[in-house]
Motif scaffolding. Sequence first.
Motif, mmCIF file in Angstrom:
data_model
loop_
_atom_site.group_PDB
_atom_site.id
_atom_site.type_symbol
_atom_site.label_atom_id
_atom_site.label_comp_id
_atom_site.label_asym_id
_atom_site.label_seq_id
_atom_site.Cartn_x
_atom_site.Cartn_y
_atom_site.Cartn_z
ATOM 1 N N PHE A 86 -30.318 -22.488 -23.469
ATOM 2 C CA PHE A 86 -30.840 -21.459 -22.508
ATOM 3 C C PHE A 86 -31.072 -21.903 -21.035
ATOM 4 O O PHE A 86 -31.272 -23.259 -20.947
ATOM 5 C CB PHE A 86 -32.312 -21.097 -22.907
ATOM 6 C CG PHE A 86 -32.115 -20.504 -24.575
ATOM 7 C CD1 PHE A 86 -31.313 -19.201 -24.651
ATOM 8 C CD2 PHE A 86 -33.020 -20.830 -25.549
ATOM 9 C CE1 PHE A 86 -31.272 -18.616 -25.950
ATOM 10 C CE2 PHE A 86 -32.854 -20.471 -26.708
ATOM 11 C CZ PHE A 86 -31.900 -19.262 -27.001
ATOM 12 N N GLY A 87 -30.691 -21.261 -20.290
ATOM 13 C CA GLY A 87 -30.961 -21.754 -18.786
ATOM 14 C C GLY A 87 -29.652 -22.849 -18.462
ATOM 15 O O GLY A 87 -29.863 -23.469 -17.399
ATOM 16 N N LYS A 124 -29.067 -25.406 -19.466
ATOM 17 C CA LYS A 124 -29.775 -26.870 -19.452
ATOM 18 C C LYS A 124 -28.870 -27.942 -20.250
ATOM 19 O O LYS A 124 -28.222 -27.551 -21.300
ATOM 20 C CB LYS A 124 -31.046 -27.160 -20.025
ATOM 21 C CG LYS A 124 -32.247 -26.406 -19.395
ATOM 22 C CD LYS A 124 -33.521 -26.340 -20.142
ATOM 23 C CE LYS A 124 -34.433 -25.467 -19.314
ATOM 24 N NZ LYS A 124 -35.731 -25.216 -20.034
#
Length: 158
Positions: free
Chosen positions: A47-48, A50
């Motif tokens: 997510f994101g 990262k």
Amino acid sequence: MYCVLLIVAAIIGMTYGQEHFPPVAYGEACVTQGFHAGHQAVDIGSFGAKRVNLFTIWDGTVIGVCNGAGDFDQSRCGTCGNYVEIQHNTVKVLYCHMTANSITVSVGQRVARAQKIGTMGTSGQSTGVHLHAQVREINGGQLRDIRTRLGLNGWRNC
């Protein structure tokens, strides 16, 4: 932290009498591309975008490592980019597209279940930060879906 460890322990896959640990925490990632005829591996994106930690699914021996490729660089380690390959009980698992110089294991090293091996990245032929997880049977060489073969199916689809 203690609660997170309990939750992770509760969702560890179990197949063939072996407890498996997810290579990427279920709460940190989702499946961006599943296993099918044209893609015989599972892509798991964080997510994101990262660069999260990657872990061994169970005890084994490191049989391959390539390190030092930059983001999107195929010249050093090929399309897989920076990778670690581990031979486990009945399968070999190839972890691709890792971040350069994040790999913490070497060829011939014995590893333990849930041991950190590096961080997710975007080296090789990649469109963004993710793990390309490929599972190959030791006997016969067939490629398998990590989610069904090893009972590691806690990621949702993105």
